[in-house]
Enzyme design. Structure first.
Site, PDB file in Angstrom:
ATOM      1  N   GLU A  64       0.990   3.854   1.770  1.00 28.27           N
ATOM      2  CA  GLU A  64       1.499   4.262   3.089  1.00 28.27           C
ATOM      3  C   GLU A  64       2.685   3.391   3.522  1.00 28.27           C
ATOM      4  OE1 GLU A  64      -1.660   3.443   2.195  1.00 28.27           O
ATOM      5  OE2 GLU A  64      -3.071   4.084   3.747  1.00 28.27           O
ATOM      6  N   HIS A  84       0.860  -1.183   0.000  1.00 32.31           N
ATOM      7  CA  HIS A  84       0.000   0.000   0.000  1.00 32.31           C
ATOM      8  C   HIS A  84       0.899   1.236   0.000  1.00 32.31           C
ATOM      9  CE1 HIS A  84      -3.859  -1.983   1.854  1.00 32.31           C
ATOM     10  NE2 HIS A  84      -3.450  -2.554   0.730  1.00 32.31           N
ATOM     11  N   CYS A  98      -5.993   1.702   6.000  1.00 35.95           N
ATOM     12  CA  CYS A  98      -6.578   0.429   6.434  1.00 35.95           C
ATOM     13  C   CYS A  98      -5.972   0.016   7.777  1.00 35.95           C
ATOM     14  CB  CYS A  98      -6.308  -0.637   5.376  1.00 35.95           C
ATOM     15  SG  CYS A  98      -4.582  -1.176   5.309  1.00 35.95           S
ATOM     16  N   CYS A 115      -2.074  -0.397   7.615  1.00 38.62           N
ATOM     17  CA  CYS A 115      -1.347   0.871   7.507  1.00 38.62           C
ATOM     18  C   CYS A 115      -1.499   1.694   8.782  1.00 38.62           C
ATOM     19  CB  CYS A 115      -1.816   1.656   6.293  1.00 38.62           C
ATOM     20  SG  CYS A 115      -1.364   0.827   4.746  1.00 38.62           S
TER      21      CYS A 115
HETATM   22 ZN   LIG Z   1      -3.314   0.115   3.841  1.00 37.55          ZN
END
Ligand SMILES: [Zn+2]
Length: 150
Positions: free
Chosen positions: A54, A52, A82, A85
């Site tokens: 992040e 991801h 999420c 993260c």
């Molecule tokens: Zn994430």
């Protein structure tokens, strides 16, 4: 000196991710007026479900700064982080979290597990939601609409 528009840069990373066929989410880690790392999602390209935006900027910034903790850094991300993260943001001790669109299905800040409010979370950044929210939301909506078309 005027602060650069880090969310605009995160949005540009999200657009670049969409062009690569990735879910359009972009992130920037900034120290004061300086970008330390920027990235868009790369889960497909890297065959890595943890890639991801992040996670990628946290990894890159930690490497660059040779630091396990990013206490003076601010994260700008186009979508509500999420659970994974949010955990990484907490472990990295990131100072401020600015995010764009809320994510009812996958978010973990104001949706889902609300990680930063949980008793097992030991560091909570200052949180600023809804930054350039409609731009980020439009980008995601267009991406998923285009993918549904035959
Ligand atoms: Zn994430």
């Amino acid at each position: 000196m005027k602060r650069p528009d880090f969310m605009a840069l995160a949005l540009a990373e999200a657009k670049a991710a969409a062009a690569r066929g990735e879910v359009p989410v972009g992130a920037v880690l900034a120290s004061g007026n300086k970008v330390v790392a920027s990235a868009g999602n790369r889960t497909r390209e890297m065959n890595d479900p943890t890639a991801h935006a992040e996670m990628l900027v946290i990894r890159e910034a930690s490497q660059k700064l040779s630091a396990e903790r990013l206490t003076d850094l601010d994260l700008y991300v186009t979508l509500e982080p999420c659970t994974m993260c949010a955990g990484a943001i907490s472990f990295a001790r990131i100072r401020r979290l600015y995010y764009g669109a809320a994510d009812e299905k996958g978010g973990a800040v104001v949706n889902g597990v609300r990680f930063f409010a949980s008793p097992t979370c030991h560091h909570t950044p200052d949180i600023y939601p809804g930054i350039a929210e409609s731009d980020a939301a439009t980008l995601l909506k267009e991406f998923f609409q285009a993918r549904r078309e035959p």
